[in-house]
Design a protein around this motif. Structure first.
Motif, PDB file in Angstrom:
ATOM      1  N   PRO A   1      -2.277  -5.778  16.626  1.00  0.00           N
ATOM      2  CA  PRO A   1      -1.316  -6.157  15.595  1.00  0.00           C
ATOM      3  C   PRO A   1      -2.010  -6.746  14.371  1.00  0.00           C
ATOM      4  CG  PRO A   1      -0.597  -6.929  17.746  1.00  0.00           C
ATOM      5  CD  PRO A   1      -1.996  -6.460  17.916  1.00  0.00           C
ATOM      6  N   GLY A   2      -1.715  -6.213  13.199  1.00  0.00           N
ATOM      7  CA  GLY A   2      -2.281  -6.724  11.954  1.00  0.00           C
ATOM      8  C   GLY A   2      -3.716  -6.339  11.710  1.00  0.00           C
ATOM      9  N   ALA A   3      -4.350  -5.595  12.616  1.00  0.00           N
ATOM     10  CA  ALA A   3      -5.758  -5.234  12.438  1.00  0.00           C
ATOM     11  C   ALA A   3      -5.928  -4.261  11.278  1.00  0.00           C
ATOM     12  CB  ALA A   3      -6.305  -4.619  13.721  1.00  0.00           C
ATOM     13  N   HIS A   4      -7.049  -4.386  10.569  1.00  0.00           N
ATOM     14  CA  HIS A   4      -7.386  -3.511   9.450  1.00  0.00           C
ATOM     15  C   HIS A   4      -8.447  -2.511   9.873  1.00  0.00           C
ATOM     16  CE1 HIS A   4      -5.656  -5.796   5.810  1.00  0.00           C
ATOM     17  NE2 HIS A   4      -5.145  -6.341   6.904  1.00  0.00           N
ATOM     18  N   SER A   5      -8.431  -1.336   9.271  1.00  0.00           N
ATOM     19  CA  SER A   5      -9.389  -0.283   9.565  1.00  0.00           C
ATOM     20  C   SER A   5      -9.898   0.318   8.262  1.00  0.00           C
ATOM     21  CB  SER A   5      -8.748   0.829  10.402  1.00  0.00           C
ATOM     22  OG  SER A   5      -8.220   0.341  11.612  1.00  0.00           O
ATOM     23  N   HIS A   6     -11.042   0.981   8.337  1.00  0.00           N
ATOM     24  CA  HIS A   6     -11.606   1.689   7.185  1.00  0.00           C
ATOM     25  C   HIS A   6     -12.395   2.890   7.676  1.00  0.00           C
ATOM     26  CE1 HIS A   6     -15.055   2.651   4.543  1.00  0.00           C
ATOM     27  NE2 HIS A   6     -14.106   2.662   3.627  1.00  0.00           N
ATOM     28  N   VAL A   7     -12.054   4.043   7.186  1.00  0.00           N
ATOM     29  CA  VAL A   7     -12.799   5.263   7.496  1.00  0.00           C
ATOM     30  C   VAL A   7     -12.900   6.099   6.226  1.00  0.00           C
ATOM     31  CG1 VAL A   7     -12.854   7.440   8.802  1.00  0.00           C
ATOM     32  CG2 VAL A   7     -12.136   5.324   9.937  1.00  0.00           C
ATOM     33  N   GLY A   8     -14.116   6.348   5.781  1.00  0.00           N
ATOM     34  CA  GLY A   8     -14.350   7.269   4.675  1.00  0.00           C
ATOM     35  C   GLY A   8     -13.601   6.948   3.399  1.00  0.00           C
ATOM     36  N   GLY A   9     -13.480   5.665   3.067  1.00  0.00           N
ATOM     37  CA  GLY A   9     -12.814   5.285   1.832  1.00  0.00           C
ATOM     38  C   GLY A   9     -11.309   5.139   1.954  1.00  0.00           C
ATOM     39  N   VAL A  10     -10.752   5.340   3.148  1.00  0.00           N
ATOM     40  CA  VAL A  10      -9.328   5.096   3.396  1.00  0.00           C
ATOM     41  C   VAL A  10      -9.215   3.830   4.230  1.00  0.00           C
ATOM     42  CG1 VAL A  10      -7.185   5.975   4.409  1.00  0.00           C
ATOM     43  CG2 VAL A  10      -8.802   7.555   3.321  1.00  0.00           C
ATOM     44  N   ARG A  11      -8.380   2.904   3.773  1.00  0.00           N
ATOM     45  CA  ARG A  11      -8.206   1.624   4.443  1.00  0.00           C
ATOM     46  C   ARG A  11      -6.735   1.492   4.839  1.00  0.00           C
ATOM     47  NH1 ARG A  11     -11.259  -2.509   1.206  1.00  0.00           N
ATOM     48  NH2 ARG A  11      -9.624  -2.167  -0.338  1.00  0.00           N
ATOM     49  N   TRP A  12      -6.476   1.040   6.073  1.00  0.00           N
ATOM     50  CA  TRP A  12      -5.089   0.843   6.492  1.00  0.00           C
ATOM     51  C   TRP A  12      -4.992  -0.396   7.370  1.00  0.00           C
ATOM     52  CZ3 TRP A  12      -8.361   4.434   8.541  1.00  0.00           C
ATOM     53  CH2 TRP A  12      -8.520   4.484   9.929  1.00  0.00           C
ATOM     54  N   TRP A  13      -3.753  -0.840   7.562  1.00  0.00           N
ATOM     55  CA  TRP A  13      -3.528  -2.070   8.325  1.00  0.00           C
ATOM     56  C   TRP A  13      -2.271  -1.909   9.164  1.00  0.00           C
ATOM     57  CZ3 TRP A  13      -4.360  -1.485   3.180  1.00  0.00           C
ATOM     58  CH2 TRP A  13      -3.231  -1.433   2.349  1.00  0.00           C
TER      59      TRP A  13
ATOM     60  N   SER B   1       1.904   5.994  14.973  1.00  0.00           N
ATOM     61  CA  SER B   1       0.831   5.093  14.560  1.00  0.00           C
ATOM     62  C   SER B   1       1.403   3.715  14.259  1.00  0.00           C
ATOM     63  CB  SER B   1       0.145   5.651  13.307  1.00  0.00           C
ATOM     64  OG  SER B   1      -0.635   4.645  12.678  1.00  0.00           O
ATOM     65  N   PRO B   2       0.668   2.639  14.578  1.00  0.00           N
ATOM     66  CA  PRO B   2       1.139   1.299  14.230  1.00  0.00           C
ATOM     67  C   PRO B   2       0.821   0.912  12.785  1.00  0.00           C
ATOM     68  CG  PRO B   2      -0.911   1.119  15.415  1.00  0.00           C
ATOM     69  CD  PRO B   2      -0.577   2.593  15.379  1.00  0.00           C
ATOM     70  N   ALA B   3       0.230   1.817  12.004  1.00  0.00           N
ATOM     71  CA  ALA B   3      -0.156   1.483  10.634  1.00  0.00           C
ATOM     72  C   ALA B   3       1.065   1.171   9.784  1.00  0.00           C
ATOM     73  CB  ALA B   3      -0.951   2.628  10.011  1.00  0.00           C
ATOM     74  N   ALA B   4       1.025   0.029   9.090  1.00  0.00           N
ATOM     75  CA  ALA B   4       2.118  -0.351   8.198  1.00  0.00           C
ATOM     76  C   ALA B   4       1.997   0.352   6.858  1.00  0.00           C
ATOM     77  CB  ALA B   4       2.122  -1.865   7.993  1.00  0.00           C
ATOM     78  N   ALA B   5       0.775   0.488   6.368  1.00  0.00           N
ATOM     79  CA  ALA B   5       0.529   1.112   5.066  1.00  0.00           C
ATOM     80  C   ALA B   5      -0.967   1.360   4.947  1.00  0.00           C
ATOM     81  CB  ALA B   5       1.024   0.226   3.920  1.00  0.00           C
ATOM     82  N   ARG B   6      -1.358   2.071   3.900  1.00  0.00           N
ATOM     83  CA  ARG B   6      -2.775   2.344   3.686  1.00  0.00           C
ATOM     84  C   ARG B   6      -3.046   2.554   2.208  1.00  0.00           C
ATOM     85  NH1 ARG B   6      -3.564   8.433   6.260  1.00  0.00           N
ATOM     86  NH2 ARG B   6      -3.090   9.638   4.371  1.00  0.00           N
TER      87      ARG B   6
ATOM     88  N   GLY C   1       0.836  -1.187   0.000  1.00  0.00           N
ATOM     89  CA  GLY C   1       0.000   0.000   0.000  1.00  0.00           C
ATOM     90  C   GLY C   1       0.871   1.238   0.000  1.00  0.00           C
ATOM     91  N   ASP C   2       0.243   2.380   0.189  1.00  0.00           N
ATOM     92  CA  ASP C   2       0.971   3.637   0.267  1.00  0.00           C
ATOM     93  C   ASP C   2       1.489   3.850   1.682  1.00  0.00           C
ATOM     94  OD1 ASP C   2       0.289   4.193  -2.407  1.00  0.00           O
ATOM     95  OD2 ASP C   2      -1.671   4.947  -1.762  1.00  0.00           O
ATOM     96  N   PRO C   3       2.537   4.661   1.825  1.00  0.00           N
ATOM     97  CA  PRO C   3       3.035   4.926   3.181  1.00  0.00           C
ATOM     98  C   PRO C   3       1.950   5.551   4.048  1.00  0.00           C
ATOM     99  CG  PRO C   3       4.602   5.669   1.530  1.00  0.00           C
ATOM    100  CD  PRO C   3       3.354   5.309   0.790  1.00  0.00           C
TER     101      PRO C   3
END
Length: 409
Positions: free
Chosen positions: A299-311, A328-333, A10-12
């Motif tokens: 750890p490893g959880a995915h999220s989605h808000v308003g068309g943006v998804r990250w993990w 933030s613990p987000a690896a990418a989005r 994904g993107d940074p």
């Protein structure tokens, strides 16, 4: 590590976790769900490819305590990122892993943190997954007294040799005890089953379905076994220890569970899920399938808000380190395009008993409706009278074919 899936590219993701302003525009007007991923298991099941770890793999008995502190830090991060216009949380789901490996006080403490941070909507649904052997009456009573409303037991099968093939360690006799304890505590009950395990006969599967029905759960899920790369089961199939699941056998077993649940008064509302009444449906999962907003903690959880998804990063140590440093613990989005969101609406919506509005489909998809009716994949009467595409049982078995037809250009 075996059994731990790779995260997508994904993107940074910014270290602050900040979201684009456009993602927050409709935040107050859409339901918000929170998923809490507890990545610990006593043993790893041979078929599981979820982001889970045994304490032996982590090399530290303190990992669960560290996890709870880190999850609270991520909750504070979510508060900063979402801002003051966030609505109260409508559903909370503790999954894993085995969330009930944590003391009940840890789960209720995390729920209290969610309540104090965002508030809980009136009638909020709060669920935890559990193994039948991982809870007792006192544990379940503590959950209910502190706001939990639902428990989902991973039963998988009532037949010992099937459980052994899946590396499940619970005693089938303890399922009845666990369900009785949940009911005594005032919790709604969901049971998860798996069909298509190597060596499972049709009679074995019927035994499992009947045993589940005898417990009268409010909700039941039944999933076809899939052999995921990197798992112990995949290696066994590759070596010829077990045969691969047979699609025809799985189709027959799906028909069996659907027939028996319907006869017992349960209605399907998603391809793999049935509920005793509409109010017994899992609202949390319905939020996923309807494209609502959710924040995934852990750890490893995915999220989605308003068309943006990250993990998030996968390993508990990396997850804890990010949050301890204030990042933030987000690896990418990724930010979904309009086309991607439309495709997901079709992909997920067609799985639901409510179906898809025909008039909301593209011109090419509408032209294929007659063919889908003719092939017996969607309900022709509902298509004509309600202008909705709803899968027949045959269509549920061939849902990928329906999706391909609706999305083909």
């Amino acid at each position: 590590m075996t059994g731990v899936p790779q995260l997508p590219e994904g993107d940074p993701a910014p270290p602050t976790g900040q979201l684009p302003a456009s993602a927050l525009t409709h935040l107050p007007r859409r339901p918000l769900a929170v998923y809490v991923h507890v990545p610990f298991c006593r043993v790893r099941c041979g078929y599981c490819d979820f982001n889970t770890y045994t304490l032996g793999e982590l090399g530290s008995e303190r990992s669960p305590a560290t996890y709870v502190d880190s999850a609270q830090r991520e909750l504070a991060l979510a508060d900063r990122v979402l801002g003051p216009d966030v609505p109260p949380v409508d559903t909370v789901f503790f999954g894993g892993g085995t969330p009930t490996m944590l003391p009940a006080a840890d789960l209720t403490g995390l729920l209290r943190g969610i309540r104090e941070t965002f508030g809980l909507a009136p009638g909020a649904e709060v669920t935890t997954e559990a193994n039948p052997d991982s809870v007792d009456a006192a544990y379940l009573e503590t959950l209910r007294e502190n706001g939990f409303t639902r428990v989902s037991f991973g039963v998988q099968s009532a037949v010992p040799h099937v459980l052994a093939t899946l590396d499940r360690t619970h005693d089938p006799a303890n399922v009845e005890r666990a369900v009785a304890a949940a009911r005594a505590a005032g919790l709604a009950v969901s049971l998860d089953l798996i069909y298509g395990t190597p060596g499972e006969s049709t009679g074995d599967w019927a035994t499992s379905v009947d045993a589940a029905l005898a417990l009268a759960p409010e909700h039941l899920s039944a999933y076809a076994l899939t052999v995921e790369e990197g798992t112990k089961l995949a290696a066994q199939v590759r070596r010829g220890v077990h045969p691969a699941p047979d699609p025809d056998d799985e189709a027959d077993k799906y028909a069996l569970v659907d027939e028996r649940l319907a006869a017992a008064g349960y209605g399907w509302y998603e391809i793999s899920n049935w509920a005793r009444t509409p109010t017994d449906r899992c609202r949390h999962n319905l939020h996923y399938w309807s494209g609502a907003n959710w924040w995934g903690i852990g750890p490893g959880a995915h999220s989605h808000v308003g068309g943006v998804r990250w993990w998030n990063v996968k390993h508990p140590s990396a997850y804890a380190a990010r949050l301890a440093s204030g990042d933030s613990p987000a690896a990418a989005r990724e930010t979904l395009t309009v086309e991607q969101r439309d495709d997901e609406r079709v992909l997920l919506g067609i799985r639901l008993a409510n179906g898809l509005p025909i008039d909301g489909l593209g011109a090419q998809a509408r032209l294929r409706v007659g063919e889908l009716i003719g092939d017996g994949l969607v309900d022709g009467q509902l298509a004509l009278t309600d202008r909705r595409l709803v899968l027949t049982r045959r269509g549920r078995l061939l849902a990928d074919t329906v999706v391909h037809a609706l999305l083909a250009t």
